[in-house]
Design an enzyme around this catalytic site. Structure first.
Site, PDB file in Angstrom:
ATOM      1  N   HIS A  44       0.841  -1.194   0.000  1.00  0.00           N
ATOM      2  CA  HIS A  44       0.000   0.000   0.000  1.00  0.00           C
ATOM      3  C   HIS A  44       0.872   1.238   0.000  1.00  0.00           C
ATOM      4  O   HIS A  44       1.856   1.324   0.730  1.00  0.00           O
ATOM      5  CB  HIS A  44      -0.893   0.018   1.248  1.00  0.00           C
ATOM      6  CG  HIS A  44      -1.827   1.187   1.274  1.00  0.00           C
ATOM      7  ND1 HIS A  44      -3.038   1.179   0.630  1.00  0.00           N
ATOM      8  CD2 HIS A  44      -1.711   2.411   1.841  1.00  0.00           C
ATOM      9  CE1 HIS A  44      -3.624   2.345   0.794  1.00  0.00           C
ATOM     10  NE2 HIS A  44      -2.841   3.113   1.532  1.00  0.00           N
ATOM     11  N   ASP A  69     -14.609   3.120   8.065  1.00  0.00           N
ATOM     12  CA  ASP A  69     -13.555   4.035   7.595  1.00  0.00           C
ATOM     13  C   ASP A  69     -14.093   4.943   6.502  1.00  0.00           C
ATOM     14  O   ASP A  69     -13.793   6.131   6.464  1.00  0.00           O
ATOM     15  CB  ASP A  69     -12.337   3.244   7.103  1.00  0.00           C
ATOM     16  CG  ASP A  69     -11.342   4.192   6.432  1.00  0.00           C
ATOM     17  OD1 ASP A  69     -10.812   5.064   7.134  1.00  0.00           O
ATOM     18  OD2 ASP A  69     -11.153   4.101   5.209  1.00  0.00           O
ATOM     19  N   ARG A 102     -13.916  13.273   8.090  1.00  0.00           N
ATOM     20  CA  ARG A 102     -12.601  13.899   8.352  1.00  0.00           C
ATOM     21  C   ARG A 102     -12.240  14.877   7.239  1.00  0.00           C
ATOM     22  O   ARG A 102     -11.674  15.941   7.489  1.00  0.00           O
ATOM     23  CB  ARG A 102     -11.517  12.807   8.446  1.00  0.00           C
ATOM     24  CG  ARG A 102     -11.585  12.012   9.739  1.00  0.00           C
ATOM     25  CD  ARG A 102     -10.709  10.773   9.663  1.00  0.00           C
ATOM     26  NE  ARG A 102      -9.345  11.075   9.352  1.00  0.00           N
ATOM     27  CZ  ARG A 102      -8.518  10.267   8.661  1.00  0.00           C
ATOM     28  NH1 ARG A 102      -8.947   9.097   8.210  1.00  0.00           N
ATOM     29  NH2 ARG A 102      -7.283  10.616   8.432  1.00  0.00           N
ATOM     30  N   SER A 121      -7.019   4.229   9.480  1.00  0.00           N
ATOM     31  CA  SER A 121      -7.794   4.219   8.241  1.00  0.00           C
ATOM     32  C   SER A 121      -7.152   3.262   7.226  1.00  0.00           C
ATOM     33  O   SER A 121      -7.820   2.384   6.661  1.00  0.00           O
ATOM     34  CB  SER A 121      -7.850   5.655   7.695  1.00  0.00           C
ATOM     35  OG  SER A 121      -8.258   5.682   6.361  1.00  0.00           O
ATOM     36  N   LYS A 151      -8.329  -1.130   6.291  1.00  0.00           N
ATOM     37  CA  LYS A 151      -8.639  -1.662   4.952  1.00  0.00           C
ATOM     38  C   LYS A 151      -7.693  -2.802   4.584  1.00  0.00           C
ATOM     39  O   LYS A 151      -8.090  -3.789   3.984  1.00  0.00           O
ATOM     40  CB  LYS A 151      -8.558  -0.532   3.911  1.00  0.00           C
ATOM     41  CG  LYS A 151      -9.729   0.455   4.050  1.00  0.00           C
ATOM     42  CD  LYS A 151      -9.617   1.634   3.127  1.00  0.00           C
ATOM     43  CE  LYS A 151      -8.577   2.609   3.587  1.00  0.00           C
ATOM     44  NZ  LYS A 151      -8.808   4.012   3.337  1.00  0.00           N
TER      45      LYS A 151
HETATM   46  N1  URA Z   1      -5.384   7.200   2.874  1.00  0.00           N
HETATM   47  C1  URA Z   1      -6.336   6.565   3.586  1.00  0.00           C
HETATM   48  O1  URA Z   1      -6.819   5.510   3.179  1.00  0.00           O
HETATM   49  N2  URA Z   1      -6.735   7.101   4.755  1.00  0.00           N
HETATM   50  C2  URA Z   1      -6.225   8.249   5.261  1.00  0.00           C
HETATM   51  O2  URA Z   1      -6.623   8.666   6.334  1.00  0.00           O
HETATM   52  C3  URA Z   1      -5.236   8.916   4.503  1.00  0.00           C
HETATM   53  C4  URA Z   1      -4.820   8.363   3.312  1.00  0.00           C
END
Ligand code: URA
Length: 440
Positions: A82, A161, A168, A183, A187
């Protein structure tokens, strides 16, 4: 339990229990906690912070707020990757086929562009016919068959999220290490990989602008991964300068294909090959040196390029694009951005360059905007390079000629010039794993 008391506790800098965090997330997802109370708690978290235990609890609760994917039907160690997001960051398109060609299965769920940053799913959709919306069964079947699938996240992966991120985004609470770490990791955990390689970007094109903050974010994510038994390694890489020369969806896919042919820009190759080698290491393919060798061989032999073609076929795209770039289509307007002076490019505000590409149509200005896949920017001169007055620094591509003046105005704000060559930072700055921080 009352939401008022949870907000008050965090406002006063106290630690929240597992039950309190769960109460917040469940209530917010079910609609019993309104946006204004959730916003107040987010701001209290933003200002007072969360410790490692609270961050890990928040991650686990969000990861389990929807579907979790079981990759058990795929044999071998599944390694995910990621990136925290950047400009010109097309590494997944290069790394995933390389790693799969070396025998480590890649089952990767990716996202779309966010703000000034691009997203892998938008890039893949630039390939005519390519399908990113796979069902979980299709996704797993593809990995079983060819060792590789890259798809969009299913609608119900970590829905907490999704809801919280949207809040946010409009309450100035994105840029907090605990909130970003939970966050991203919620995932990653929900998508089922055994091991995780994180590319934490640092610099003007990244969420984290300084190396120290990027290291803290990496440490928070490594800690979460290790706590839930998913070995996690973070590589901190440079995002003060766009990665490679292409920004924009089709342009980036073409540059990724060039890199798989061994003809890509050096910076993109360096970062992609290092991350691919890290994934292979975590996938049990030997030490770093051996993994670097495997990566080079997969590219030299053409095996990685063949793997990309196999993925395009499996996901219903036209794999002829690999040899015929005209199939991507081209923008009807091109405009050269030239140097106003003689000297050196001292710095580039990389996020601003990302915004210029969005203005040209390569990203979304609102959630509803559609993407112009052939829009974007090709950069010929980057930070540290010398320029003469009138040299072409970049070519802008768009199908909306009316957008060119605005894009040029944004571009002008992105570049700083100087008489002296600036110092250039290394591309790979640090590695963070369960043993600590290793700076290069
Ligand atoms: N990418 C994400 O998935 N979440 C965040 O809070 C910032 C970048």
């Amino acid at each position: 339990m009352r939401m008022y008391d949870v907000i008050e506790k965090k406002r006063d800098g106290e630690e929240l229990s597992y039950e309190e965090i769960k109460f917040f997330i469940s209530g917010y997802c079910s609609g019993s906690i309104p946006d204004y109370q959730a916003s107040a708690l987010l701001m209290a978290i933003f200002l007072k912070g969360m410790n490692q235990r609270e961050t890990a609890d928040l991650t686990e609760i969000m990861a389990n707020s929807g579907d979790t994917i079981d990759l058990g039907a795929i044999s071998g160690i599944k390694v995910d990757k990621h990136s925290t997001g950047g400009v010109g960051d097309k590494t997944t398109l290069i790394i995933a086929p390389i790693v799969a060609a070396c025998g480590v299965p890649v089952a990767k769920m990716s996202g779309r562009g966010l703000g000034h940053t691009g997203g892998t799913i938008d890039k893949l959709e630039a390939i005519p016919g390519f399908k990113t919306g796979l069902s979980t069964e299709e996704f797993i079947r593809s990995v079983q068959k060819i060792g590789l699938a890259v798809a969009g996240q299913t609608g119900n992966l970590a829905p907490a999220d999704k809801k919280l991120y949207a809040l946010r985004d409009v309450t100035a609470t994105v840029n907090n290490i605990s909130l970003i770490a939970s966050s991203i990791m919620s995932k990653k955990i929900a998508s089922g990989a055994d091991r995780i390689v994180l590319d934490v970007k640092t610099g003007s094109g990244a969420f984290m602008k300084t190396l120290e903050d990027s290291i803290k974010l990496a440490q928070a994510m490594v800690d979460i991964g290790e706590r839930v038994g998913r070995k996690t390694v973070a590589v901190i890489t440079e995002m003060d300068i766009p990665l490679g020369n292409a920004i924009g969806n089709s342009l980036e896919v073409i540059e990724a294909i060039d890199t798989l042919k061994g003809q890509g820009p050096e910076d993109l190759e360096t970062v992609s090959f290092e991350l691919a080698a890290k994934m292979l290491e975590l996938g049990g393919k030997g030490d770093h040196e051996n993994c670097r060798r495997l990566v080079s061989e997969a590219v030299k032999s053409g095996a990685a390029l063949e793997k990309l073609k196999a993925m395009i076929d499996a996901q219903e795209g036209n794999h002829q694009v690999v040899s015929d770039y005209s199939l991507f289509g081209s923008a009807n307007t091109q405009f050269d951005f030239v140097s106003p002076i003689e000297g050196y490019i001292e710095s580039i505000k990389t996020d601003t360059l990302g915004i210029a590409s969005v203005v040209l149509g390569a990203g979304r200005e609102t959630k509803e905007s559609s993407i112009d896949y052939s829009a974007g920017i090709m950069l010929y001169k980057k930070t540290g390079m010398s320029v003469k007055k009138g040299d072409v620094i970049a070519t802008l591509y768009t199908n909306q000629p009316g957008k060119v003046p605005e894009a040029i105005e944004v571009m002008q704000q992105a570049f700083r010039f100087s008489a002296k060559a600036p110092e250039i930072k290394p591309l790979i700055l640090a590695l963070v794993d369960s043993h600590g921080v290793h700076r290069y």
